[in-house]
Every structure is written in structure tokens, then in C-alpha cells.
Write an enzyme that holds these catalytic residues in place. Structure first.
Site, PDB file in Angstrom:
ATOM      1  N   CYS A  88    -111.272  46.171  12.503  1.00  0.00           N
ATOM      2  CA  CYS A  88    -110.956  45.332  13.659  1.00  0.00           C
ATOM      3  C   CYS A  88    -110.358  44.026  13.169  1.00  0.00           C
ATOM      4  CB  CYS A  88    -112.234  45.078  14.462  1.00  0.00           C
ATOM      5  SG  CYS A  88    -111.981  44.066  15.937  1.00  0.00           S
ATOM      6  N   HIS A 130    -111.608  51.545  21.511  1.00  0.00           N
ATOM      7  CA  HIS A 130    -111.952  50.330  20.764  1.00  0.00           C
ATOM      8  C   HIS A 130    -111.476  49.092  21.535  1.00  0.00           C
ATOM      9  CE1 HIS A 130    -112.465  48.033  16.877  1.00  0.00           C
ATOM     10  NE2 HIS A 130    -111.616  47.242  17.519  1.00  0.00           N
ATOM     11  N   GLU A 131    -110.219  49.116  21.996  1.00  0.00           N
ATOM     12  CA  GLU A 131    -109.670  47.968  22.721  1.00  0.00           C
ATOM     13  C   GLU A 131    -110.324  47.806  24.092  1.00  0.00           C
ATOM     14  OE1 GLU A 131    -108.114  45.887  20.989  1.00  0.00           O
ATOM     15  OE2 GLU A 131    -107.668  47.236  19.335  1.00  0.00           O
ATOM     16  N   HIS A 134    -113.423  45.923  23.718  1.00  0.00           N
ATOM     17  CA  HIS A 134    -113.178  44.480  23.634  1.00  0.00           C
ATOM     18  C   HIS A 134    -113.108  43.859  25.026  1.00  0.00           C
ATOM     19  CE1 HIS A 134    -112.710  43.333  19.488  1.00  0.00           C
ATOM     20  NE2 HIS A 134    -111.860  44.324  19.244  1.00  0.00           N
TER      21      HIS A 134
END
Length: 171
Positions: A88, A130-131, A134
């Protein structure tokens, strides 16, 4: 010009608000360009708006063409999960094994406000998840197994020591 926020910045722990296309203060095309600059400069697979300090529900994934996602969501996900190492931009030199679905069906709006639905598999699905984490205020260390996370932290500590001694070439 963008600046990546450090891993302890509180914005990484906040759920990002829905992107409003009528908000003239944050043009979607300009935001997409800023996100593109980050992945171009860092050679990352993706980056979310909050990683550069912008409170918006948006991210970009590297590709040909790149995929800019505003207000993304998961429509469906596969039951098959794969354990792979992830990194990351917000956590330099930390690589942690994370278990994620092999495939997902997603819906998002592009920079023009048009809704798109896609089926993603492999690394594209992983990067999307993953994004999206966030944007939900979740960082990849939160979803890691404790043993995998502890191993990754030890490796990062070792890499940092080597880097300080000049015994590690980072290009």
C-alpha cells in the site's frame, strides 16, 4: 500537486462521503487527473482520494484504460478466496498476506457520472477491494491475519535497517 498522507493520518480511518457531481469545488475530471498522476509517478496499482488527503469517495485503478471509480460498491463476490501479498502506498515497504475473494461484480460511476457495472477477477478485483476498503476507513493491516501482519512488520523493520545502512537498493 498531490502528496501522499502518512500511514497514521486520521483521514485513512474515516469513511469517505459519497461523491457529489454537483459540487463545483471538486471537479471529477480534475480529481481523476490527480489520481492518475499518483499511479503514474508511483507505479501503483491503485490509489484512493483519501490517500492524497481528499475527502471524496473515489479511486483509480491502473490499466489500459485506467478505471476511475466514484461511489463504488460491490454487487456480488465469489466464494473462492485467495491469499496473496499486498502492499500500500500509505504503508511504505510493508507487504502483508491478505485473503480476498478471487472475483467481484462491482458498480461505480466514472468521471463523467455514468454508471458502470463490471466483473473483475484476479489482481484487478483485489486492487478494487483494497481501494474500496480505503474509502470505508479500513486499511489493509486491519484485514490481515495477526501472524501475517507481525511477520510483515518484522520484514519492514529489517528492510528499513538495511536501507539506513545503505545495503538496500530502492529504485
Amino acid at each position: 500537486m498531490y502528496k501522499l498522507v502518512p500511514e497514521d493520518d486520521p483521514i485513512l480511518r474515516e469513511e469517505m462521503p459519497r461523491y457529489d457531481y454537483r459540487d463545483q469545488a471538486l471537479d471529477p475530471i480534475d480529481l481523476a487527473k490527480q489520481l492518475f498522476e499518483v499511479i503514474k509517478d508511483t507505479k501503483a496499482l491503485g490509489v484512493s482520494a483519501n490517500q492524497i488527503g481528499i475527502r471524496a469517495r473515489a479511486f483509480i485503478l491502473y490499466g489500459d484504460p485506467c478505471m476511475v471509480c466514484f461511489n463504488p460498491r460491490i454487487v456480488d463476490e465469489s466464494r473462492d478466496e485467495i491469499l496473496l501479498e499486498e502492499g500500500c502506498l500509505s504503508f511504505p515497504m510493508l507487504f502483508v498476506k491478505i485473503k480476498r475473494p478471487q472475483g467481484v461484480r462491482v458498480r461505480y460511476e466514472n468521471e463523467l457520472g455514468e454508471t458502470e457495472t463490471k466483473k473483475l477477477v484476479g489482481m484487478t478485483a483485489r486492487a478494487f477491494l483494497h481501494e474500496l476498503d480505503h474509502l470505508n476507513g479500513v486499511v489493509f493491516t486491519d484485514v490481515a491475519n495477526k501472524i501475517h501482519l507481525d511477520n510483515a512488520k518484522r520484514k519492514r523493520k529489517l528492510l528499513n535497517r538495511k536501507l539506513k545502512r545503505g545495503k538496500l537498493n530502492v529504485a
